[in-house]
Design an enzyme around this catalytic site. Structure first.
Site, short mmCIF file in Angstrom:
data_model
loop_
_atom_site.label_atom_id
_atom_site.label_comp_id
_atom_site.label_asym_id
_atom_site.label_seq_id
_atom_site.Cartn_x
_atom_site.Cartn_y
_atom_site.Cartn_z
N GLY A 67 2.01 -4.98 6.11
CA GLY A 67 3.60 -4.70 5.78
C GLY A 67 4.11 -4.86 7.08
CD GLN A 112 1.97 -10.60 4.71
OE1 GLN A 112 2.81 -11.02 3.98
NE2 GLN A 112 1.08 -10.26 5.16
CB ALA A 170 -10.76 0.91 -0.02
CB ALA A 171 -5.40 1.57 -0.58
CG HIS A 193 -8.76 -9.99 1.76
ND1 HIS A 193 -9.04 -10.89 1.91
CD2 HIS A 193 -9.33 -8.81 2.86
CE1 HIS A 193 -10.23 -11.14 2.43
NE2 HIS A 193 -9.96 -9.23 2.73
CD GLU A 211 -19.73 -15.45 36.65
OE1 GLU A 211 -19.63 -16.24 35.45
OE2 GLU A 211 -19.87 -16.03 37.57
N1 LIG Z 1 -4.52 -6.73 9.35
C1 LIG Z 1 -4.73 -8.29 9.60
O1 LIG Z 1 -5.24 -8.21 10.45
C2 LIG Z 1 -5.06 -8.39 7.91
C3 LIG Z 1 -5.73 -10.12 7.97
C4 LIG Z 1 -4.62 -10.90 6.86
C5 LIG Z 1 -4.87 -10.06 5.65
N2 LIG Z 1 -5.30 -8.87 5.78
C6 LIG Z 1 -5.13 -8.19 3.89
O2 LIG Z 1 -4.04 -7.79 4.52
C7 LIG Z 1 -3.36 -6.29 3.10
C8 LIG Z 1 -3.16 -4.94 3.85
O3 LIG Z 1 -3.90 -5.00 4.97
P1 LIG Z 1 -3.55 -4.03 7.02
O4 LIG Z 1 -3.88 -4.48 7.47
O5 LIG Z 1 -1.97 -3.92 6.73
O6 LIG Z 1 -3.41 -2.89 5.73
P2 LIG Z 1 -4.05 -1.48 6.57
O7 LIG Z 1 -3.66 -1.57 7.24
O8 LIG Z 1 -5.82 -1.75 6.28
O9 LIG Z 1 -3.12 -0.31 5.16
C9 LIG Z 1 -2.43 0.19 5.57
C10 LIG Z 1 -1.48 0.78 4.32
O10 LIG Z 1 -2.14 1.14 2.94
C11 LIG Z 1 -2.23 2.64 2.57
N3 LIG Z 1 -3.02 3.23 1.95
C12 LIG Z 1 -3.98 3.07 2.65
N4 LIG Z 1 -5.04 4.07 1.43
C13 LIG Z 1 -3.65 5.02 0.84
C14 LIG Z 1 -3.75 5.15 -0.65
N5 LIG Z 1 -4.98 5.57 -0.65
N6 LIG Z 1 -3.25 5.57 -1.37
C15 LIG Z 1 -1.73 4.52 -0.73
N7 LIG Z 1 -0.89 4.03 0.45
C16 LIG Z 1 -2.30 3.90 0.62
C17 LIG Z 1 -1.74 3.16 4.27
O11 LIG Z 1 -0.28 3.97 3.73
P3 LIG Z 1 -0.58 5.69 4.85
O12 LIG Z 1 0.26 5.41 6.01
O13 LIG Z 1 0.34 6.14 3.28
O14 LIG Z 1 -1.59 5.71 4.66
C18 LIG Z 1 -0.54 2.34 4.99
O15 LIG Z 1 0.27 1.53 4.54
C19 LIG Z 1 -5.39 -6.69 2.88
O16 LIG Z 1 -5.01 -6.41 1.57
C20 LIG Z 1 -6.09 -6.53 4.20
O17 LIG Z 1 -7.45 -7.17 3.93
C21 LIG Z 1 -5.25 -7.85 6.75
#
Ligand SMILES: NC(=O)c1ccc[n+]([C@@H]2O[C@H](COP(=O)([O-])OP(=O)(O)OC[C@H]3O[C@@H](n4cnc5c(N)ncnc54)[C@H](OP(=O)(O)O)[C@@H]3O)[C@@H](O)[C@H]2O)c1
Length: 409
Positions: free
Chosen positions: A103, A106, A162-163, A185, A305
């Site tokens: 987030g 992007q 998961a969210a 994803h 190493e």
């Molecule tokens: N990270 C990577 O390297 C990567 C790379 C490529 C693609 N992706 C994909 O991109 C997507 C986002 O990944 P990410 O790593 O950026 O996200 P993340 O850090 O795993 O998720 C964070 C967001 O989810 C929110 N969240 C978590 N539980 C929640 C709930 N129960 N209700 C509402 N909001 C909730 C968090 O808000 P709070 O702060 O309020 O908890 C936060 O804004 C996923 O589909 C992932 O597979 C990730």
């Protein structure tokens, strides 16, 4: 030192290889895709002819990376200059739901590209505060999730996987006809029996998956470079879904974009991160380090190493010029031994990779991820495990070794 550089020889090898690689690219099939043709009216005649004429020109093209597989369509940033992106998305509002690593990366890139983007997260949560620190303003371009979805035309579901599953029953009715649903994803729709995420039938559903952390999505963009991403279409209601996916890929900061499917993306991604990208490489580092220590080598020697030489000297060479170049840049002693041992490692590891791929394909990895990452205390549980890693001798040594790098003093 196990791998002395033979730089001048290696440089001449590199020049030769660069020429070969250019030749290989120019023999690839190049054609203007339907997508590019439909975008042509937005460009001057001159620009359009420039894009298909000279070999090596940048933009949309087909390249045969491997003759066995055949041509693949790739898109480059040059095909979507910022002015064209702004024109293309002039009536859109990107509602970025979730402000984790992706987030952040992007969202800021979209904003810097001059596009209309708003963020939707839980009020006063960790992400809300992070968004404010990054300059998003409550009531202007920072909202709670529901309001952001209502205001958006392109809903970017960047919650944790998961969210996405947990919040879907609440979010789904708000993804109304005319909106576009975007993922980074394939996880949620592909494993819909487990996640229960079934996109509505009347919206375009697209994917742009950056091949790296969101932090890198941002840092490469700021350096004027771009992350590699894949794109895919799950559902095309408007007939524009593919074009939109490619444009979004560039808008969020990609440099080069390749086509995939949601299923291929999620299978390769879950597999890669558990394998050579993260889990596999960590296992290999630990095994090598432990054997060195058990045979009386000092922590300093074992770390240098195993990790320091890899990350500081050899892996960057693979990244910049390829594996053959790295072999060629090392001593003949190192090269002979590495060439002999590599097949043994491959034979030992391939069954593990087969087991891993099956575990991904059958949904076992998805089940594990959903059940663990939905626990109310998943952050604390992760932290406990990361703390154990932090306290392993190898990584404690690493912390001290990094301090000794001249640039860190
Ligand atoms: N990270 C990577 O390297 C990567 C790379 C490529 C693609 N992706 C994909 O991109 C997507 C986002 O990944 P990410 O790593 O950026 O996200 P993340 O850090 O795993 O998720 C964070 C967001 O989810 C929110 N969240 C978590 N539980 C929640 C709930 N129960 N209700 C509402 N909001 C909730 C968090 O808000 P709070 O702060 O309020 O908890 C936060 O804004 C996923 O589909 C992932 O597979 C990730």
């Amino acid at each position: 030192m196990s791998s002395r550089m033979i730089i001048s020889r290696a440089n001449s090898q590199f020049m030769r290889r660069a020429a070969l690689s250019t030749a290989a690219r120019t023999t690839g099939v190049r054609s203007m895709s339907v997508l590019a043709k439909s975008a042509a009216p937005l460009m001057s005649q001159q620009a359009a002819s420039r894009r298909i004429a000279p070999l090596g020109s940048r933009g949309v093209k087909q390249i045969s990376f491997s003759a066995e597989f055949g041509p693949e369509t790739v898109h480059e940033r040059a095909d979507w200059p910022v002015a064209k992106l702004q024109q293309y998305f002039k009536d859109d509002t990107f509602a970025l739901i979730g402000y984790g690593s992706q987030g952040h990366g992007q969202g800021l890139n979209l904003r810097d590209n001059g596009l209309n983007v708003i963020v939707g997260v839980r009020k006063d949560g960790h992400s809300w505060k992070a968004a404010i620190e990054d300059g998003w303003v409550p009531g202007k371009n920072l909202f709670e999730v529901d309001e952001a979805i209502e205001r958006g035309t392109i809903v970017m579901d960047l919650l944790s996987d998961a969210a996405q599953s947990e919040t879907w029953p609440h979010i789904a009715p708000k993804i109304t006809k005319g909106k576009t649903l975007y993922f980074s994803h394939g996880f949620s729709p592909v494993f819909k029996e487990l996640t229960k995420v079934t996109p509505p039938k009347d919206v375009d559903v697209i994917l742009v998956a950056p091949k790296g952390s969101g932090r890198t999505v941002r840092s490469l963009f700021k350096e004027g470079r771009g992350i590699n991403s894949s794109y895919a279409v799950w559902q095309d209601v408007t007939g524009k879904a593919e074009e939109k996916a490619v444009a979004m890929a560039i808008a969020v900061g990609s440099g080069y974009v390749y086509e995939t499917t949601f299923a291929k993306e999620v299978h390769s991604d879950l597999y890669g991160e558990r394998g050579a990208l993260m889990g596999g490489i960590h296992g290999m580092f630990l095994a090598q380090y432990e054997v060195l220590r058990e045979h009386g080598h000092s922590p300093s020697e074992a770390f240098n190493e195993t990790v320091e030489e890899a990350t500081q000297s050899l892996y960057p060479l693979i990244g910049s010029y390829g594996m053959d170049y790295m072999y060629d840049a090392c001593s003949t002693t190192a090269r002979r031994g590495a060439l002999d041992w590599s097949p043994k490692f491959k034979a030992a590891l391939k069954p593990v990779f087969e087991e891993l791929y099956k575990s991904v394909e059958t949904g076992e990895e998805t089940k594990r991820s959903l059940s663990f990452n939905s626990l109310p205390n998943y952050r604390e549980k992760f932290e406990k495990e990361l703390d154990e890693i932090r306290n392993l001798e190898i990584w404690r040594v690493g912390k001290e070794v990094r301090k000794l790098r001249p640039e860190n003093q």
